[in-house]
Design a protein around this motif. Structure first.
Motif, short mmCIF file in Angstrom:
data_model
loop_
_atom_site.label_atom_id
_atom_site.label_comp_id
_atom_site.label_asym_id
_atom_site.label_seq_id
_atom_site.Cartn_x
_atom_site.Cartn_y
_atom_site.Cartn_z
N UNK A 98 0.83 -1.21 0.00
CA UNK A 98 0.00 0.00 0.00
C UNK A 98 0.86 1.25 0.00
N UNK A 99 0.50 2.26 -0.79
CA UNK A 99 1.26 3.52 -0.75
C UNK A 99 1.21 4.14 0.64
N UNK A 100 2.31 4.69 1.08
CA UNK A 100 2.32 5.35 2.36
C UNK A 100 1.61 6.68 2.32
N UNK A 119 -6.08 1.26 4.72
CA UNK A 119 -5.54 0.72 3.47
C UNK A 119 -4.40 -0.25 3.77
N UNK A 120 -3.43 0.18 4.57
CA UNK A 120 -2.29 -0.67 4.89
C UNK A 120 -2.70 -1.86 5.76
N UNK A 121 -3.63 -1.63 6.69
CA UNK A 121 -4.06 -2.72 7.57
C UNK A 121 -4.73 -3.84 6.80
N UNK A 122 -5.42 -3.50 5.72
CA UNK A 122 -6.07 -4.53 4.90
C UNK A 122 -5.04 -5.55 4.42
N UNK A 123 -3.87 -5.09 4.02
CA UNK A 123 -2.83 -5.99 3.53
C UNK A 123 -2.04 -6.61 4.68
N UNK A 148 -12.47 -7.16 7.01
CA UNK A 148 -13.40 -8.21 6.56
C UNK A 148 -14.36 -7.67 5.52
N UNK A 149 -14.88 -6.46 5.75
CA UNK A 149 -15.81 -5.86 4.80
C UNK A 149 -15.16 -5.71 3.43
N UNK A 150 -13.92 -5.28 3.42
CA UNK A 150 -13.22 -5.09 2.15
C UNK A 150 -12.97 -6.41 1.43
N UNK A 161 -4.28 1.63 -2.24
CA UNK A 161 -4.12 0.36 -2.95
C UNK A 161 -5.42 -0.43 -3.00
N UNK A 162 -6.20 -0.41 -1.91
CA UNK A 162 -7.44 -1.17 -1.94
C UNK A 162 -8.39 -0.66 -3.01
#
Length: 252
Positions: free
Chosen positions: A41-43, A97-101, A136-138, A195-196
């Motif tokens: 994910x982009x910072x 965004x970063x947490x998703x990955x 989870x939603x994503x 990124x998401x």
């Protein structure tokens, strides 16, 4: 649904430190998430500078002058570079965004380093429950659009549209950046987008037949956090902004 049992335990004990996983790191203060980063994910620096909201030299100045104190976020606001609410929304979006990955299924060990803090500093901590719920939603949203995860990490290969088929301006920009070599994560960095959201657009394009869907067997591995991480201390998405606002209000 529990995404990370260790994260739940750390929240319960109100731990402070860095949770290191295969694809990213979550930073906690008193059991709440204050920052997240992932090579997929982009910072926040990319999201702010590539989008034109902040000049790169202004970002670098903030890091140079306030990074050692872990007060980069505060410096950006106090120096007038960003408004307080603007920073909160941008930062929260980058965290989700970063947490998703970072919370993707991990093959390697999950570690926690107590006492480690991120140099950006805390802005608006969010609960681990909110982070897991959004993750989870994503995941469910991606699969509801196009249930083929191979497009997430493979190079984006555009296909010719059918007669009369149209794309949105955002999709057009994404396709223009797709050189048959860049992955969705790389395109997100080029465009300065989360990124998401880039993954979501790629899946929509794949579902419409405008992007190739590779066989699952040739899926590239998601970027892994570099070893050194463990050693360290324009077009708005209205629905996302509303969710970010609700998350901020819920944490007050």
């Amino acid at each position: 649904m529990t995404v990370s049992p260790m994260l739940v335990r750390l929240a319960a004990e109100r731990a402070t430190g860095a949770l290191l996983r295969d694809h990213g790191t979550l930073y906690l203060v008193d059991g709440r998430v204050t920052h997240a980063e992932s090579p997929a994910a982009p910072g926040l620096d990319v999201l702010l500078t590539a989008g034109g909201r902040l000049a790169r030299e202004r970002w670098d100045e903030a890091v140079d002058r306030a990074g050692a104190r872990r007060e980069v976020g505060r410096f950006l606001v106090e120096s007038g570079r960003l408004r307080d609410g603007e920073l909160e929304i941008c930062h929260l979006g980058a965290v989700y965004d970063a947490a998703f990955f970072a919370l993707a299924p991990a093959a390697g060990p999950t570690r926690f380093r107590y006492g480690v803090a991120h140099w950006f500093g805390a802005v608006r901590p969010v609960s681990t429950e909110a982070v897991e719920r959004e993750t989870v939603r994503r995941r469910e949203l991606l699969d509801s659009v196009w249930p083929y995860g191979s497009v997430d990490t493979a190079p984006v290969v555009p296909r010719a549209p059918a007669p009369g088929q149209t794309v949105s301006l955002r999709q057009r920009a994404l396709l223009a950046a797709a050189d048959r070599v860049r992955t969705p994560a790389e395109i997100a960095r080029v465009l300065g987008r989360p990124a998401f959201h880039t993954l979501l657009e790629v899946r929509r394009l794949a579902a419409a037949g405008l992007v190739e869907t590779p066989a699952e067997a040739v899926v590239a591995a998601m970027p892994v956090v570099p070893a050194w991480v463990g050693e360290i201390a324009p077009d708005p998405d209205i629905a996302l902004l509303r969710r970010l606002r609700d998350a901020l209000e819920a944490s007050l």
